[in-house]
Motif scaffolding. Sequence first.
Motif, PDB file in Angstrom:
ATOM      1  N   ALA A 133       0.831  -1.208   0.000  1.00  0.00           N
ATOM      2  CA  ALA A 133       0.000   0.000   0.000  1.00  0.00           C
ATOM      3  C   ALA A 133       0.866   1.258   0.000  1.00  0.00           C
ATOM      4  CB  ALA A 133      -0.926  -0.007   1.221  1.00  0.00           C
ATOM      5  N   ALA A 134       1.959   1.245   0.763  1.00  0.00           N
ATOM      6  CA  ALA A 134       2.847   2.410   0.817  1.00  0.00           C
ATOM      7  C   ALA A 134       3.496   2.666  -0.534  1.00  0.00           C
ATOM      8  CB  ALA A 134       3.913   2.195   1.886  1.00  0.00           C
ATOM      9  N   ILE A 135       3.952   1.596  -1.182  1.00  0.00           N
ATOM     10  CA  ILE A 135       4.580   1.738  -2.493  1.00  0.00           C
ATOM     11  C   ILE A 135       3.580   2.267  -3.512  1.00  0.00           C
ATOM     12  CG2 ILE A 135       5.538   0.430  -4.428  1.00  0.00           C
ATOM     13  CD1 ILE A 135       6.914  -1.356  -2.324  1.00  0.00           C
ATOM     14  N   LYS A 136       2.383   1.714  -3.513  1.00  0.00           N
ATOM     15  CA  LYS A 136       1.373   2.154  -4.474  1.00  0.00           C
ATOM     16  C   LYS A 136       0.948   3.602  -4.217  1.00  0.00           C
ATOM     17  CE  LYS A 136      -1.865  -0.882  -5.470  1.00  0.00           C
ATOM     18  NZ  LYS A 136      -2.883  -1.961  -5.308  1.00  0.00           N
ATOM     19  N   ASN A 137       0.802   3.968  -2.948  1.00  0.00           N
ATOM     20  CA  ASN A 137       0.412   5.338  -2.629  1.00  0.00           C
ATOM     21  C   ASN A 137       1.491   6.348  -2.988  1.00  0.00           C
ATOM     22  OD1 ASN A 137      -2.139   4.774  -1.738  1.00  0.00           O
ATOM     23  ND2 ASN A 137      -1.658   4.851   0.442  1.00  0.00           N
ATOM     24  N   SER A 138       2.744   5.895  -3.045  1.00  0.00           N
ATOM     25  CA  SER A 138       3.850   6.813  -3.330  1.00  0.00           C
ATOM     26  C   SER A 138       3.671   7.542  -4.657  1.00  0.00           C
ATOM     27  CB  SER A 138       5.183   6.052  -3.347  1.00  0.00           C
ATOM     28  OG  SER A 138       5.466   5.482  -2.101  1.00  0.00           O
ATOM     29  N   VAL A 139       3.084   6.855  -5.635  1.00  0.00           N
ATOM     30  CA  VAL A 139       2.965   7.446  -6.973  1.00  0.00           C
ATOM     31  C   VAL A 139       1.526   7.465  -7.480  1.00  0.00           C
ATOM     32  CG1 VAL A 139       5.330   7.030  -7.735  1.00  0.00           C
ATOM     33  CG2 VAL A 139       3.657   5.189  -7.914  1.00  0.00           C
TER      34      VAL A 139
ATOM     35  N   GLY B 170       7.713   2.582 -16.230  1.00  0.00           N
ATOM     36  CA  GLY B 170       9.011   2.674 -16.885  1.00  0.00           C
ATOM     37  C   GLY B 170      10.137   3.176 -16.007  1.00  0.00           C
ATOM     38  N   ILE B 171       9.804   3.847 -14.892  1.00  0.00           N
ATOM     39  CA  ILE B 171      10.848   4.380 -14.010  1.00  0.00           C
ATOM     40  C   ILE B 171      10.681   3.826 -12.602  1.00  0.00           C
ATOM     41  CG2 ILE B 171      11.933   6.447 -13.055  1.00  0.00           C
ATOM     42  CD1 ILE B 171      10.949   7.987 -15.507  1.00  0.00           C
ATOM     43  N   PHE B 172       9.586   4.176 -11.944  1.00  0.00           N
ATOM     44  CA  PHE B 172       9.379   3.795 -10.552  1.00  0.00           C
ATOM     45  C   PHE B 172       9.433   2.280 -10.364  1.00  0.00           C
ATOM     46  CE2 PHE B 172       6.640   2.936  -6.842  1.00  0.00           C
ATOM     47  CZ  PHE B 172       7.246   3.756  -5.900  1.00  0.00           C
ATOM     48  N   ALA B 173       8.707   1.541 -11.206  1.00  0.00           N
ATOM     49  CA  ALA B 173       8.625   0.082 -11.055  1.00  0.00           C
ATOM     50  C   ALA B 173       9.909  -0.623 -11.441  1.00  0.00           C
ATOM     51  CB  ALA B 173       7.472  -0.470 -11.890  1.00  0.00           C
ATOM     52  N   GLN B 174      10.861   0.083 -12.044  1.00  0.00           N
ATOM     53  CA  GLN B 174      12.121  -0.532 -12.435  1.00  0.00           C
ATOM     54  C   GLN B 174      13.160  -0.519 -11.313  1.00  0.00           C
ATOM     55  OE1 GLN B 174      12.267  -2.165 -15.302  1.00  0.00           O
ATOM     56  NE2 GLN B 174      10.182  -1.468 -15.716  1.00  0.00           N
ATOM     57  N   ASN B 175      12.866   0.176 -10.199  1.00  0.00           N
ATOM     58  CA  ASN B 175      13.816   0.226  -9.096  1.00  0.00           C
ATOM     59  C   ASN B 175      13.949  -1.162  -8.462  1.00  0.00           C
ATOM     60  OD1 ASN B 175      14.498   0.555  -6.067  1.00  0.00           O
ATOM     61  ND2 ASN B 175      15.069   2.526  -6.944  1.00  0.00           N
ATOM     62  N   PRO B 176      15.160  -1.705  -8.371  1.00  0.00           N
ATOM     63  CA  PRO B 176      15.323  -3.078  -7.858  1.00  0.00           C
ATOM     64  C   PRO B 176      14.798  -3.267  -6.439  1.00  0.00           C
ATOM     65  CG  PRO B 176      17.301  -2.380  -9.008  1.00  0.00           C
ATOM     66  CD  PRO B 176      16.426  -1.154  -8.890  1.00  0.00           C
ATOM     67  N   ARG B 177      14.953  -2.269  -5.570  1.00  0.00           N
ATOM     68  CA  ARG B 177      14.474  -2.423  -4.196  1.00  0.00           C
ATOM     69  C   ARG B 177      12.956  -2.417  -4.135  1.00  0.00           C
ATOM     70  NH1 ARG B 177      18.719   1.065  -0.383  1.00  0.00           N
ATOM     71  NH2 ARG B 177      20.312  -0.562  -0.323  1.00  0.00           N
ATOM     72  N   ILE B 178      12.333  -1.632  -4.992  1.00  0.00           N
ATOM     73  CA  ILE B 178      10.870  -1.638  -5.052  1.00  0.00           C
ATOM     74  C   ILE B 178      10.387  -2.976  -5.596  1.00  0.00           C
ATOM     75  CG2 ILE B 178       8.885  -0.600  -6.238  1.00  0.00           C
ATOM     76  CD1 ILE B 178      10.373   2.103  -5.959  1.00  0.00           C
ATOM     77  N   GLN B 179      11.066  -3.487  -6.622  1.00  0.00           N
ATOM     78  CA  GLN B 179      10.718  -4.801  -7.162  1.00  0.00           C
ATOM     79  C   GLN B 179      10.870  -5.887  -6.108  1.00  0.00           C
ATOM     80  OE1 GLN B 179      12.968  -5.601 -10.698  1.00  0.00           O
ATOM     81  NE2 GLN B 179      12.073  -3.914 -11.855  1.00  0.00           N
ATOM     82  N   SER B 180      11.943  -5.813  -5.339  1.00  0.00           N
ATOM     83  CA  SER B 180      12.184  -6.816  -4.298  1.00  0.00           C
ATOM     84  C   SER B 180      11.097  -6.781  -3.236  1.00  0.00           C
ATOM     85  CB  SER B 180      13.554  -6.578  -3.659  1.00  0.00           C
ATOM     86  OG  SER B 180      13.789  -7.477  -2.596  1.00  0.00           O
ATOM     87  N   THR B 181      10.699  -5.577  -2.823  1.00  0.00           N
ATOM     88  CA  THR B 181       9.669  -5.442  -1.799  1.00  0.00           C
ATOM     89  C   THR B 181       8.327  -5.968  -2.289  1.00  0.00           C
ATOM     90  OG1 THR B 181      10.805  -3.500  -0.922  1.00  0.00           O
ATOM     91  CG2 THR B 181       8.515  -3.820  -0.249  1.00  0.00           C
ATOM     92  N   LEU B 182       8.020  -5.731  -3.561  1.00  0.00           N
ATOM     93  CA  LEU B 182       6.763  -6.202  -4.139  1.00  0.00           C
ATOM     94  C   LEU B 182       6.825  -7.672  -4.529  1.00  0.00           C
ATOM     95  CD1 LEU B 182       5.840  -3.184  -6.463  1.00  0.00           C
ATOM     96  CD2 LEU B 182       4.680  -3.868  -4.361  1.00  0.00           C
ATOM     97  N   GLN B 183       8.014  -8.290  -4.413  1.00  0.00           N
ATOM     98  CA  GLN B 183       8.207  -9.669  -4.863  1.00  0.00           C
ATOM     99  C   GLN B 183       7.842  -9.793  -6.337  1.00  0.00           C
ATOM    100  OE1 GLN B 183       9.446 -12.487  -2.943  1.00  0.00           O
ATOM    101  NE2 GLN B 183      10.158 -10.697  -1.823  1.00  0.00           N
TER     102      GLN B 183
END
Length: 372
Positions: free
Chosen positions: A299-305, A336-349
């Motif tokens: 929820a935090a990641i999705k709300n960020s953007v 194309g930008i936000f979802a490409q961050n490796p740490r964000i990808q890792s957190t979202l599995q």
Amino acid sequence: MTWWKISLGIAFLLVSTVGVYEWLDNDEPEHELGTSVVNAEPSPSPKPNFASSSEHLKHPPFECRKLYDEICYKPNKKDPTGRSALTPESEAKVLRMFEELVRAHPQETPDKIDERLVKKIYTKERTQTLHRLFTRTKQLLVKMILKLTGKNQEAGDFYRARLDKIKLELPPPATLYSDERAILTGDDALFYEVGDVPSKIRIGGALVSTIDSQFNLIQTLAHELAHALSPCSISKSNISWAFYTRALKCLGYTKEKVLIECSHPGKMNEIIADWFAAGVVAEIIHDEMNSFNYDEKRAAIKNSVRDLCDYGTDTTPDPKHDWSKAHPSGIERINGIFAQNPRIQSTLQCLPRPQQQNFRIPGECFKWIELE
């Protein structure tokens, strides 16, 4: 016709559309921006930790290529700090507040009505929280730019000084925005320069009154602050900017293309600002969300953007995939930008190899600003 009369007319038109976007909201009660704080001591979550195998089975790998659809076409959810519910109707709500104040105080001047509006929107709790998040975000960006500049101390000092010059300018009094009164009811965050010298950031009343997710506010502040870190500013100095070369090449910009963009601005500065902002959000998640369970992190990641959703606009990608002619669309910025961050990808599995986007920056580009 005076400004406040024009605003009343706009309010009447916009308020008539109230309810079009209400499907985005849930029934959870709203709360003040300052009541839940990033960095505050979080309460233990009763839900299982995502690290356990059972939790992993509940949440199969997430397709980051669909993050835009997940954010923009599903009901808004609160994260542990609040919600991000900015929609085209947000300005209408603030204009309605303005209209109600005019009706309640018909003898008062527009300036006095503005002051009443500001007191309702830019409350002490909200402004204090924004100033605190502004300071926190600036500190992270200083660390990132110092990592990027490396041993080039002159360049590091140059960018640190640029960030230090930026102030967060928030009412009250309303007269702070007297040169741009529309900001009081607007939903934008704005970065200002005087010549080539950064000066301030302003935040619109619709944004302040609608968003209390601190992850979204951090992303917004980071994006605006990061405009001060553009390579265009250092390219005009006598300081070597070779340190920027490899990171810019990763983002798709040679030195020659950078100089062209600086002379005829296209998308580059916005892409770089989003690159830094995604990095800041990833650092906050990495450092301060250990006690959140998977659903809270998501929820935090999705709300960020969430405020980048292109509600009511054309989201058709540019068939030539040219990032040099216009501002990136919301789907391009999120996927194309936000979802490409490796740490964000890792957190979202995310899936190990998310499908490539037509508009994307490689995930490895984030290593240049990723903190330890």
